[in-house]
Write a protein that holds these residues in place. Structure first.
Motif, PDB file in Angstrom:
ATOM      1  N   TYR A 122       0.809  -1.211   0.000  1.00  0.00           N
ATOM      2  CA  TYR A 122       0.000   0.000   0.000  1.00  0.00           C
ATOM      3  C   TYR A 122       0.848   1.269   0.000  1.00  0.00           C
ATOM      4  O   TYR A 122       0.540   2.233  -0.693  1.00  0.00           O
ATOM      5  N   ARG A 123       1.894   1.254   0.807  1.00  0.00           N
ATOM      6  CA  ARG A 123       2.721   2.451   0.920  1.00  0.00           C
ATOM      7  C   ARG A 123       3.312   2.849  -0.437  1.00  0.00           C
ATOM      8  O   ARG A 123       3.246   4.013  -0.849  1.00  0.00           O
ATOM      9  N   THR A 124       3.902   1.849  -1.138  1.00  0.00           N
ATOM     10  CA  THR A 124       4.511   2.150  -2.430  1.00  0.00           C
ATOM     11  C   THR A 124       3.457   2.553  -3.451  1.00  0.00           C
ATOM     12  O   THR A 124       3.694   3.419  -4.301  1.00  0.00           O
ATOM     13  N   ALA A 125       2.276   1.925  -3.362  1.00  0.00           N
ATOM     14  CA  ALA A 125       1.187   2.293  -4.266  1.00  0.00           C
ATOM     15  C   ALA A 125       0.791   3.748  -4.063  1.00  0.00           C
ATOM     16  O   ALA A 125       0.591   4.503  -5.023  1.00  0.00           O
ATOM     17  N   ILE A 126       0.708   4.152  -2.808  1.00  0.00           N
ATOM     18  CA  ILE A 126       0.359   5.550  -2.505  1.00  0.00           C
ATOM     19  C   ILE A 126       1.426   6.491  -3.043  1.00  0.00           C
ATOM     20  O   ILE A 126       1.121   7.550  -3.604  1.00  0.00           O
ATOM     21  N   GLU A 127       2.688   6.110  -2.875  1.00  0.00           N
ATOM     22  CA  GLU A 127       3.774   6.953  -3.377  1.00  0.00           C
ATOM     23  C   GLU A 127       3.668   7.125  -4.893  1.00  0.00           C
ATOM     24  O   GLU A 127       3.849   8.238  -5.416  1.00  0.00           O
ATOM     25  N   ASP A 173      -7.603   1.561   2.525  1.00  0.00           N
ATOM     26  CA  ASP A 173      -7.179   0.187   2.802  1.00  0.00           C
ATOM     27  C   ASP A 173      -5.974   0.150   3.737  1.00  0.00           C
ATOM     28  O   ASP A 173      -5.817  -0.781   4.528  1.00  0.00           O
ATOM     29  N   PHE A 174      -5.129   1.154   3.632  1.00  0.00           N
ATOM     30  CA  PHE A 174      -3.925   1.220   4.465  1.00  0.00           C
ATOM     31  C   PHE A 174      -4.220   1.734   5.867  1.00  0.00           C
ATOM     32  O   PHE A 174      -3.403   1.618   6.765  1.00  0.00           O
ATOM     33  N   GLY A 175      -5.399   2.296   6.050  1.00  0.00           N
ATOM     34  CA  GLY A 175      -5.783   2.788   7.362  1.00  0.00           C
ATOM     35  C   GLY A 175      -5.711   4.289   7.518  1.00  0.00           C
ATOM     36  O   GLY A 175      -5.958   4.823   8.597  1.00  0.00           O
ATOM     37  N   ASP A 176      -5.379   5.006   6.432  1.00  0.00           N
ATOM     38  CA  ASP A 176      -5.276   6.468   6.496  1.00  0.00           C
ATOM     39  C   ASP A 176      -6.627   7.061   6.103  1.00  0.00           C
ATOM     40  O   ASP A 176      -6.819   7.554   4.995  1.00  0.00           O
ATOM     41  N   GLU A 182     -14.693   6.720  19.871  1.00  0.00           N
ATOM     42  CA  GLU A 182     -14.375   5.461  20.546  1.00  0.00           C
ATOM     43  C   GLU A 182     -12.912   5.386  20.944  1.00  0.00           C
ATOM     44  O   GLU A 182     -12.499   4.460  21.640  1.00  0.00           O
ATOM     45  N   GLY A 183     -12.116   6.365  20.445  1.00  0.00           N
ATOM     46  CA  GLY A 183     -10.703   6.382  20.783  1.00  0.00           C
ATOM     47  C   GLY A 183      -9.925   5.263  20.141  1.00  0.00           C
ATOM     48  O   GLY A 183      -8.918   4.801  20.682  1.00  0.00           O
ATOM     49  N   LYS A 184     -10.422   4.796  18.954  1.00  0.00           N
ATOM     50  CA  LYS A 184      -9.769   3.682  18.277  1.00  0.00           C
ATOM     51  C   LYS A 184      -9.119   4.150  16.992  1.00  0.00           C
ATOM     52  O   LYS A 184      -9.578   5.074  16.347  1.00  0.00           O
ATOM     53  N   ARG A 185      -8.076   3.454  16.640  1.00  0.00           N
ATOM     54  CA  ARG A 185      -7.407   3.699  15.368  1.00  0.00           C
ATOM     55  C   ARG A 185      -7.292   2.375  14.640  1.00  0.00           C
ATOM     56  O   ARG A 185      -6.900   1.361  15.247  1.00  0.00           O
ATOM     57  N   GLN A 186      -7.654   2.366  13.385  1.00  0.00           N
ATOM     58  CA  GLN A 186      -7.615   1.132  12.613  1.00  0.00           C
ATOM     59  C   GLN A 186      -6.393   1.041  11.705  1.00  0.00           C
ATOM     60  O   GLN A 186      -6.322   0.201  10.834  1.00  0.00           O
ATOM     61  N   GLN A 187      -5.398   1.937  11.902  1.00  0.00           N
ATOM     62  CA  GLN A 187      -4.213   1.888  11.059  1.00  0.00           C
ATOM     63  C   GLN A 187      -3.307   0.768  11.540  1.00  0.00           C
ATOM     64  O   GLN A 187      -3.299   0.439  12.735  1.00  0.00           O
ATOM     65  N   PRO A 188      -2.501   0.173  10.641  1.00  0.00           N
ATOM     66  CA  PRO A 188      -1.698  -0.995  10.994  1.00  0.00           C
ATOM     67  C   PRO A 188      -0.717  -0.742  12.120  1.00  0.00           C
ATOM     68  O   PRO A 188      -0.537  -1.572  12.981  1.00  0.00           O
ATOM     69  N   VAL A 244       2.494   7.779  10.935  1.00  0.00           N
ATOM     70  CA  VAL A 244       3.315   8.984  10.829  1.00  0.00           C
ATOM     71  C   VAL A 244       3.736   9.215   9.396  1.00  0.00           C
ATOM     72  O   VAL A 244       3.610  10.298   8.847  1.00  0.00           O
ATOM     73  N   ASP A 245       4.241   8.147   8.763  1.00  0.00           N
ATOM     74  CA  ASP A 245       4.703   8.287   7.388  1.00  0.00           C
ATOM     75  C   ASP A 245       3.586   8.718   6.465  1.00  0.00           C
ATOM     76  O   ASP A 245       3.733   9.603   5.637  1.00  0.00           O
ATOM     77  N   LEU A 246       2.450   8.053   6.610  1.00  0.00           N
ATOM     78  CA  LEU A 246       1.366   8.277   5.666  1.00  0.00           C
ATOM     79  C   LEU A 246       0.732   9.645   5.840  1.00  0.00           C
ATOM     80  O   LEU A 246       0.411  10.327   4.873  1.00  0.00           O
ATOM     81  N   MET A 247       0.532  10.037   7.088  1.00  0.00           N
ATOM     82  CA  MET A 247      -0.101  11.324   7.335  1.00  0.00           C
ATOM     83  C   MET A 247       0.788  12.472   6.886  1.00  0.00           C
ATOM     84  O   MET A 247       0.340  13.602   6.773  1.00  0.00           O
TER      85      MET A 247
END
Length: 432
Positions: free
Chosen positions: A283-288, A313-316, A360-366, A372-375
């Protein structure tokens, strides 16, 4: 005195012809000719009456004589061509029409008759084009009746034409987009029957066969297209896309990498490579790659949507919402309200999901590092700033970023872009 007799007989012939007394008209014109054998107009008029009396041979003989006396008489060429068309002597009729058009290239009736001869020869495309030309010329003359006749002549012919290759390809693409691969394959088989070296047809058929689950046939078509035009950019891009379709994502990436070395500023290749990385769940490389594509083409709403889906899909989730909002803005400005509403619905859906997660104070990112990188993915402004420093060459920009990543691992993505820009701008500053 003799000239007066000539004119008298000639006028009598015109009157009798108008009154329907054809035999009387022939007799009067014959008297005029007997009095003056050089009377070209009398031959012409007698030829017209003889044609009406079904004496085509006699009519042509009179037209021949008239033209020998007056070679630039366009009406006589027209009349003789009509007689020859009636006799099914199409080739000589076309010769007469051609001569008429030499005398007057804008003769509407000559074009109309030429259209008729093409129709009788079953040259449908030529007939349609010539009838259209005649209709246009009649319209200039404000002759609405004959203009309408020409239109009525070519309209039925248009229905007889087989669809053009361009039309068929457009139809094929629509079928592929809708998932109707079987009928797309039928159309492509037909194209290749009439044009066995059509490279585009081989590319599309390879793609279609891949969709239908026949990878061996798909590769065979792909190789044939490559053999026919090995340097064709469309063929080479299609090769990567087909490899992706048949499940060879890594092979597709190799093809796209090679293309990007030659065409580093081609947005669509980056987006194609992004889809290949997505197949591998990278996902990361696809986003790049989607980001690189957008840095070269930031007015494509579909690219924003594609990146949004990967970000989701990556959680961002926030980045995905931002991308769909950008797509919605572009479609709104383009007055494409259906797509605008589609993007806006996705924004609202995911915004509700984000609000729920926040409450709910939840995060679904991996993981946090990915977050940090994605945001902190570089903005389009930052990407374009770097591109301007390397002359628009994305390959150079990417190479510099890769070097920075090797030298300084585990930093946020945006940091590498800022680092490369800082170094380049520092090198360009004058030194004391």
């Amino acid at each position: 005195m003799i000239q007066d007799f000539n004119e008298d007989f000639y006028q009598q012939g015109l009157v009798k012809a108008k009154a329907g007394d054809r035999y009387g008209a022939v007799q009067a014109f014959s008297c005029a000719i007997a009095a003056n054998a050089q009377f070209a107009e009398a031959y012409y008029q007698r030829g017209l009456v003889l044609f009406d009396l079904s004496d085509r041979q006699g009519a042509i003989a009179d037209y021949d004589q008239a033209l020998s006396l007056k070679p630039d008489a366009i009406d006589v060429y027209i009349a003789r061509s009509i007689t020859r068309i009636a006799s099914n002597d199409i080739a000589t009729a076309q010769a007469d029409i051609a001569q008429a058009l030499v005398i007057n290239p804008k003769s509407a009736i000559a074009h109309q008759l030429l259209g008729l001869t093409y129709k009788q020869q079953n040259q449908i495309e030529k007939a349609i084009a010539t009838y259209k030309k005649a209709a246009s010329l009649f319209l200039e003359l404000r002759d609405e009746d004959n203009c309408r006749r020409c239109i009525e002549s070519y309209k039925p012919l248009e229905a007889m034409l087989p669809p053009s290759t361009t039309d068929i390809f457009a139809n094929v693409q629509q079928r592929i987009d809708k998932g109707d691969y079987t009928n797309a394959l039928i159309d492509l088989n037909w194209i290749l029957q009439i044009d066995p070296k059509n490279v585009k047809a081989f590319c599309l058929r390879g793609l279609t066969l891949g969709k239908l689950g026949d990878p061996e046939a798909a590769i065979k078509d792909l190789n044939q297209a490559t053999f026919l035009e090995p340097q064709n950019l469309e063929v080479r891009i299609s090769r990567g896309r087909i490899r992706l379709e048949i499940g060879d994502a890594q092979g597709a990436i190799s093809d796209f990498n090679e293309l990007l070395r030659e065409y580093p500023s081609m947005s669509e290749i980056y987006s194609d490579r992004a889809k290949a990385h997505l197949k591998l769940q990278d996902y990361r490389t696809a986003i790049e790659d989607f980001s690189r594509s957008l840095s070269l083409n930031n007015n494509s709403p579909q690219l924003y949507c594609d990146r949004a889906e990967v970000r989701y899909d990556f959680g961002d989730l926030k980045g995905a919402i931002d991308d769909y909002q950008l797509a919605a803005n572009i479609w709104f400005n383009q007055s494409n309200m259906d797509r605008y509403r589609y993007a806006l619905d996705r924004v609202n859906l995911w915004r509700s999901e984000l609000e729920k997660q926040t409450k709910e104070g939840k995060r679904q990112q991996p993981n946090a590092a990915a977050n940090v990188d994605l945001m902190q993915m570089p903005s389009l402004e930052l990407q374009q700033r770097l591109l301007s420093l390397v002359g628009g060459n994305m390959a150079i920009a990417q190479r510099l970023i890769d070097i920075a990543k090797q030298d300084h691992p585990n930093m946020p993505e945006v940091w590498y872009w800022q680092k490369v820009i800082f170094d380049l701008e520092s090198d360009q500053r004058p030194r004391n």
